[in-house]
Design an enzyme around this catalytic site. Sequence first.
Site, mmCIF file in Angstrom:
data_model
loop_
_atom_site.group_PDB
_atom_site.id
_atom_site.type_symbol
_atom_site.label_atom_id
_atom_site.label_comp_id
_atom_site.label_asym_id
_atom_site.label_seq_id
_atom_site.Cartn_x
_atom_site.Cartn_y
_atom_site.Cartn_z
ATOM 1 N N ASP A 181 0.843 -1.141 0.183
ATOM 2 C CA ASP A 181 -0.017 0.043 -0.124
ATOM 3 C C ASP A 181 0.860 1.357 -0.060
ATOM 4 O O ASP A 181 0.442 2.290 -0.658
ATOM 5 C CB ASP A 181 -0.899 -0.094 1.314
ATOM 6 C CG ASP A 181 -1.660 -1.250 1.436
ATOM 7 O OD1 ASP A 181 -2.522 -1.601 0.669
ATOM 8 O OD2 ASP A 181 -1.123 -2.069 2.251
ATOM 9 N N HIS A 215 -4.634 -3.374 6.305
ATOM 10 C CA HIS A 215 -4.332 -3.569 4.686
ATOM 11 C C HIS A 215 -5.714 -4.143 4.308
ATOM 12 O O HIS A 215 -6.176 -5.032 4.089
ATOM 13 C CB HIS A 215 -3.588 -4.539 4.689
ATOM 14 C CG HIS A 215 -3.267 -5.120 3.228
ATOM 15 N ND1 HIS A 215 -2.954 -4.359 2.195
ATOM 16 C CD2 HIS A 215 -3.463 -6.359 2.668
ATOM 17 C CE1 HIS A 215 -2.836 -4.911 0.951
ATOM 18 N NE2 HIS A 215 -3.300 -6.410 1.136
HETATM 19 P P1 NAD Z 1 -1.734 -18.878 -3.854
HETATM 20 O O1 NAD Z 1 -2.833 -19.672 -3.621
HETATM 21 O O2 NAD Z 1 -0.881 -18.812 -4.994
HETATM 22 O O3 NAD Z 1 -0.582 -19.517 -2.730
HETATM 23 C C1 NAD Z 1 -0.930 -19.990 -1.619
HETATM 24 C C2 NAD Z 1 -0.169 -21.025 -1.015
HETATM 25 O O4 NAD Z 1 -0.196 -21.246 0.361
HETATM 26 C C3 NAD Z 1 -0.384 -22.404 -1.606
HETATM 27 O O5 NAD Z 1 0.614 -22.866 -2.058
HETATM 28 C C4 NAD Z 1 -0.999 -23.239 -0.308
HETATM 29 O O6 NAD Z 1 -0.936 -24.748 -0.850
HETATM 30 C C5 NAD Z 1 -0.405 -22.483 0.644
HETATM 31 N N1 NAD Z 1 -1.006 -22.731 1.856
HETATM 32 C C6 NAD Z 1 -2.186 -22.779 2.208
HETATM 33 N N2 NAD Z 1 -2.427 -23.159 3.538
HETATM 34 C C7 NAD Z 1 -1.021 -23.308 4.051
HETATM 35 C C8 NAD Z 1 -0.694 -23.451 5.503
HETATM 36 N N3 NAD Z 1 -1.499 -23.770 6.424
HETATM 37 N N4 NAD Z 1 0.904 -23.598 5.565
HETATM 38 C C9 NAD Z 1 1.599 -23.531 4.307
HETATM 39 N N5 NAD Z 1 1.019 -23.050 3.251
HETATM 40 C C10 NAD Z 1 -0.157 -22.936 3.008
HETATM 41 O O7 NAD Z 1 -1.690 -17.473 -3.218
HETATM 42 P P2 NAD Z 1 -0.956 -16.170 -3.452
HETATM 43 O O8 NAD Z 1 -1.128 -15.400 -4.366
HETATM 44 O O9 NAD Z 1 0.642 -16.698 -3.204
HETATM 45 O O10 NAD Z 1 -1.258 -15.201 -2.011
HETATM 46 C C11 NAD Z 1 -1.070 -15.784 -0.645
HETATM 47 C C12 NAD Z 1 -1.918 -14.722 0.428
HETATM 48 O O11 NAD Z 1 -1.280 -13.398 0.337
HETATM 49 C C13 NAD Z 1 -3.098 -14.764 0.096
HETATM 50 O O12 NAD Z 1 -3.977 -14.662 1.220
HETATM 51 C C14 NAD Z 1 -3.306 -13.213 -0.588
HETATM 52 O O13 NAD Z 1 -4.285 -12.583 -0.352
HETATM 53 C C15 NAD Z 1 -2.136 -12.458 0.135
HETATM 54 N N6 NAD Z 1 -1.648 -11.126 -0.300
HETATM 55 C C16 NAD Z 1 -1.378 -10.383 0.452
HETATM 56 C C17 NAD Z 1 -0.854 -9.003 0.295
HETATM 57 C C18 NAD Z 1 -0.435 -7.884 1.249
HETATM 58 O O14 NAD Z 1 -0.340 -6.883 0.767
HETATM 59 N N7 NAD Z 1 -0.701 -8.346 2.415
HETATM 60 C C19 NAD Z 1 -0.591 -8.853 -1.116
HETATM 61 C C20 NAD Z 1 -0.784 -9.858 -1.813
HETATM 62 C C21 NAD Z 1 -1.351 -11.007 -1.573
HETATM 63 C C1 LMR Z 2 -3.416 -6.846 -2.724
HETATM 64 O O1 LMR Z 2 -3.466 -5.712 -2.050
HETATM 65 O O2 LMR Z 2 -3.153 -6.835 -3.844
HETATM 66 C C2 LMR Z 2 -3.527 -7.979 -1.875
HETATM 67 O O3 LMR Z 2 -3.949 -7.718 -0.614
HETATM 68 C C3 LMR Z 2 -4.294 -8.935 -2.522
HETATM 69 C C4 LMR Z 2 -5.943 -8.835 -2.699
HETATM 70 O O4 LMR Z 2 -6.778 -9.718 -2.266
HETATM 71 O O5 LMR Z 2 -6.095 -7.629 -2.682
#
Ligand code: NAD
Ligand code: LMR
Length: 336
Positions: free
Chosen positions: A171, A199
């Site tokens: 952000d 967030h």
């Molecule tokens: P993705 O689905 O591609 O990958 C998630 C992975 O986590 C998968 O491989 C899954 O098997 C694994 N997983 C699920 N449960 C688990 C556990 N208990 N222990 C270990 N691994 C586990 O998803 P992604 O695109 O990599 O996103 C991951 C997370 O990050 C999501 O919750 C997404 O919303 C979040 N995210 C946060 C931000 C932020 O700014 N904070 C930004 C982007 C995405």
């Molecule tokens: C983002 O800000 O891009 C991530 O938190 C993914 C989402 O769900 O928006």
Amino acid sequence: KRKKTKTVTTNKIKKPVNVAITGAAGNIAYSAIFRVASGQMLGYDQPINLKLIDIEPAMNALKGVKFELEDCAFPLINTITITFDLNVGFEECDYALLIGAKPRMKGMERKDLLKDNGKIFKPQGEAINTVANKNIKVLVVGNPANTNALITMHNAPSIDPKQFTSMMRLDHDRSIAQVANKYKTSINEVKKVIVWGNHSNTQVPDLSYCEVSGNNIKDIINDSWYENDFIPRIQNRGAEIIDARGLSSAASAANAAIAHMRDWVLSANDWLSIGQISNGNSYGISDDLMFSFPSICSNGNYEKIEDVSMSEKLNDYIKITEKELIQERDSVLDLL
Ligand code: NAD
Ligand code: LMR
């Protein structure tokens, strides 16, 4: 006769540190792991034992990631462990990127993920509490990141709450990019951006102290661009990306995670937005929330900047994001 000079090299080889990454077979991790392994997070002189954690059904995919890592022949990589056993993954852990969690789909808010994702972070907190190093630095990325970080922290009572952070850096960087674009200047010219709170779409991007090329731009907050374009754009940027990509942000999230940890460990020369425990803050925010405050990193620590003043309007926005975090926390009391 030319005198021979002897050069003495004092290249001290650092001891490897243990870096755990959860969700290691997922999208964000696929962008993050290789950059961590190349030295972009902890420095180009820091050897690493990589501990890649995912769930059992993902172990085959994770084996493929390990093969690719080996094929990169990264000089800094000492060992690579892949596991679904949290006590193995977090053993003696120094740095943890907690990414593993479901991403949201079109039309969802991040807090809709709490029911499924919240429960992932309790056992991870417990394992960190038991087997990780006490000075571990933890960054929670999996959404909803702030409340998941709170769950992790609560389940690791033997570790200083300040060692747990949630990711607001995406952000923050999105805000910097939008300001640079608005002022038709380069990223390096934009300083002292703040993003307060959660967030989520209640987060509060604040430009009251922002400087562009050394000049304060606080008057921009009275411009319609600030309230009608900038704030909603940052609040909804994640959804904008999901609409466009059909998937949530991954490479930019990985970049933000690396920047967050790098600046925490190696310091940075600017204000940063860090989701952190709210206890004892000077802004009247309730205790026991993972709340983003303006912060400064130095000597391996971050500190809240305590004396930022806020307009009444901004304060109203901040109350909304605080209220949302309280509601999120109240919905997971059984995990705390
Ligand atoms: P993705 O689905 O591609 O990958 C998630 C992975 O986590 C998968 O491989 C899954 O098997 C694994 N997983 C699920 N449960 C688990 C556990 N208990 N222990 C270990 N691994 C586990 O998803 P992604 O695109 O990599 O996103 C991951 C997370 O990050 C999501 O919750 C997404 O919303 C979040 N995210 C946060 C931000 C932020 O700014 N904070 C930004 C982007 C995405
Ligand atoms: C983002 O800000 O891009 C991530 O938190 C993914 C989402 O769900 O928006």
